[in-house]
Motif scaffolding. Structure first.
Motif, mmCIF file in Angstrom:
data_model
loop_
_atom_site.group_PDB
_atom_site.id
_atom_site.type_symbol
_atom_site.label_atom_id
_atom_site.label_comp_id
_atom_site.label_asym_id
_atom_site.label_seq_id
_atom_site.Cartn_x
_atom_site.Cartn_y
_atom_site.Cartn_z
ATOM 1 N N VAL A 10 0.835 -1.197 0.000
ATOM 2 C CA VAL A 10 0.000 0.000 0.000
ATOM 3 C C VAL A 10 0.870 1.248 0.000
ATOM 4 O O VAL A 10 1.843 1.345 0.762
ATOM 5 N N LEU A 11 0.506 2.221 -0.842
ATOM 6 C CA LEU A 11 1.189 3.516 -0.905
ATOM 7 C C LEU A 11 0.245 4.605 -0.430
ATOM 8 O O LEU A 11 -0.875 4.730 -0.928
ATOM 9 N N ASP A 12 0.705 5.405 0.533
ATOM 10 C CA ASP A 12 -0.064 6.522 1.080
ATOM 11 C C ASP A 12 0.635 7.814 0.691
ATOM 12 O O ASP A 12 1.683 8.162 1.246
ATOM 13 N N TRP B 111 -2.760 7.466 9.048
ATOM 14 C CA TRP B 111 -3.517 6.482 8.266
ATOM 15 C C TRP B 111 -2.718 5.197 8.105
ATOM 16 O O TRP B 111 -3.213 4.097 8.352
ATOM 17 N N SER B 112 -1.453 5.307 7.702
ATOM 18 C CA SER B 112 -0.612 4.124 7.508
ATOM 19 C C SER B 112 -0.346 3.403 8.820
ATOM 20 O O SER B 112 -0.358 2.165 8.884
ATOM 21 N N LEU B 113 -0.107 4.161 9.881
ATOM 22 C CA LEU B 113 0.145 3.547 11.184
ATOM 23 C C LEU B 113 -1.079 2.797 11.683
ATOM 24 O O LEU B 113 -0.969 1.693 12.229
ATOM 25 N N ASP B 114 -2.244 3.398 11.494
ATOM 26 C CA ASP B 114 -3.486 2.762 11.937
ATOM 27 C C ASP B 114 -3.702 1.440 11.207
ATOM 28 O O ASP B 114 -3.983 0.402 11.814
ATOM 29 N N LEU B 115 -3.560 1.464 9.883
ATOM 30 C CA LEU B 115 -3.775 0.246 9.101
ATOM 31 C C LEU B 115 -2.690 -0.799 9.358
ATOM 32 O O LEU B 115 -2.971 -2.002 9.425
ATOM 33 N N ASP C 178 -0.468 -2.486 -4.682
ATOM 34 C CA ASP C 178 -1.816 -3.028 -4.806
ATOM 35 C C ASP C 178 -2.877 -1.957 -4.554
ATOM 36 O O ASP C 178 -3.989 -2.039 -5.079
ATOM 37 N N PHE C 179 -2.529 -0.965 -3.731
ATOM 38 C CA PHE C 179 -3.487 0.084 -3.374
ATOM 39 C C PHE C 179 -2.741 1.398 -3.219
ATOM 40 O O PHE C 179 -1.727 1.474 -2.508
ATOM 41 N N THR C 180 -3.215 2.437 -3.894
ATOM 42 C CA THR C 180 -2.622 3.768 -3.808
ATOM 43 C C THR C 180 -3.659 4.727 -3.246
ATOM 44 O O THR C 180 -4.783 4.805 -3.745
ATOM 45 N N HIS C 181 -3.273 5.469 -2.215
ATOM 46 C CA HIS C 181 -4.223 6.266 -1.425
ATOM 47 C C HIS C 181 -3.714 7.705 -1.290
ATOM 48 O O HIS C 181 -2.532 7.941 -1.059
ATOM 49 N N ILE C 182 -4.637 8.669 -1.438
ATOM 50 C CA ILE C 182 -4.283 10.079 -1.262
ATOM 51 C C ILE C 182 -5.480 10.831 -0.714
ATOM 52 O O ILE C 182 -6.619 10.599 -1.118
#
Length: 304
Positions: free
Chosen positions: A79-81, A89-93, A139-143
């Motif tokens: 996953v890319l944040d 967000w990344s720490l939570d997930l 697999d997942f890109t998030h912004i």
């Protein structure tokens, strides 16, 4: 640069709170606990970003809307944040999905440098200069929340980078706040209009959230574009969520660049502006039902 020990202490506090919240079994209890904690927290910039994360999580009842939960649980997901800020967000997930890997990037290195889970990595980078990752890597890109960061001429390239680094069959999700066709009381409406006018003067795409679907659809290798919106009331009439949002809005207007830009744009002194925020806007939130609307748009990259 800041004090190294203070930074480490803050990093430990963020990780500890996220881990404790994730141990709560009931989703509803977990969301309520998050809201109670963050409503009582102080309001410096990084803490406000943490609050924004948990506020959006509560409103949507999730950290994302793309259909990837099963893959994250299965593990091996990458996953890319983008624009990760303090990395909440990344720490939570990552604390929930220890078998998947997360990379957060931001032009400002406010994310944890030392204290973080092993499946998270943070990188100082500017997406508008191009991503250093290979094609089809994530697999997942998030912004999230970046419409007022980049000028209009950069977004086509930024979107092409999102798509380039996402694997075929993977998902891209972009979210932000909708500002048009929203019910707002007069003072809040005027302030938000001036924010947009100021952004337009700086060549920012203040209407980005409305153009996202068409931007996705312009790419031949993108399909299954979806959109979801969540609305709530700012202030006491919006219950606990409304009170938290009011606190965030007031602090946002009172501090940072807006506290200098807006009085100049309005032709009033900083003292008059401060009084308007602390007295008039606060009273307006208490007596009105100004809306805030968050939007998530996600799409899938076609399989080759």
């Amino acid at each position: 640069m800041g004090n190294k020990n203070s930074r480490s202490k803050h990093e430990r506090s963020v990780i500890k709170n996220i881990q404790e919240f994730n141990q709560i079994e009931s989703d509803q209890e977990r969301h309520e606990k998050l809201l109670e904690y963050y409503f009582s927290n102080d309001t410096d910039f990084m803490d406000r970003l943490h609050v924004f994360h948990f506020l959006r999580q509560h409103v949507f009842q999730s950290n994302f809307s793309s259909p990837i939960e099963d893959k994250l649980i299965e593990g091996g997901y990458k996953v890319l944040d983008i624009g990760c800020g303090p990395g909440t967000w990344s720490l939570d997930l990552s604390s929930k999905h220890a078998n998947s890997n997360f990379i957060g990037i931001d032009v400002e290195p406010m994310f944890p440098h030392e204290i973080k889970p092993n499946n998270v990595k943070f990188i100082e980078a500017d997406v508008s200069n191009g991503l250093s990752f290979g094609d089809n890597e994530f697999d997942f890109t998030h912004i999230e929340l970046m419409r007022l960061i980049y000028t209009s001429d950069k977004w086509d390239f930024i979107f092409s980078e999102f798509i380039r680094v996402t694997k075929p069959g993977g998902y891209i999700e972009v979210s932000g706040r909708r500002n048009e066709d929203v019910v707002r009381a007069p003072i809040y409406s005027k302030l938000m209009d001036i924010v947009n006018i100021s952004g337009t003067k700086r060549n920012l795409d203040v209407n980005l959230i409305y153009n996202l679907e068409s931007k996705f659809e312009l790419h031949p290798n993108i399909e299954n574009v979806h959109r979801i919106e969540k609305k709530f009331i700012i202030g006491p009439n919006g219950d606990k969520i409304g009170l938290i949002t009011q606190d965030l809005a007031l602090t946002h207007f009172k501090t940072g660049p807006l506290s200098k830009i807006l009085p100049e744009e309005m032709g009033i002194s900083e003292e008059e502006y401060k009084s308007m925020i602390e007295k008039d806007l606060t009273e307006e939130f208490e007596q009105s039902c100004s809306e805030s609307i968050y939007v998530r748009i996600w799409a899938q990259k076609q399989l080759m």
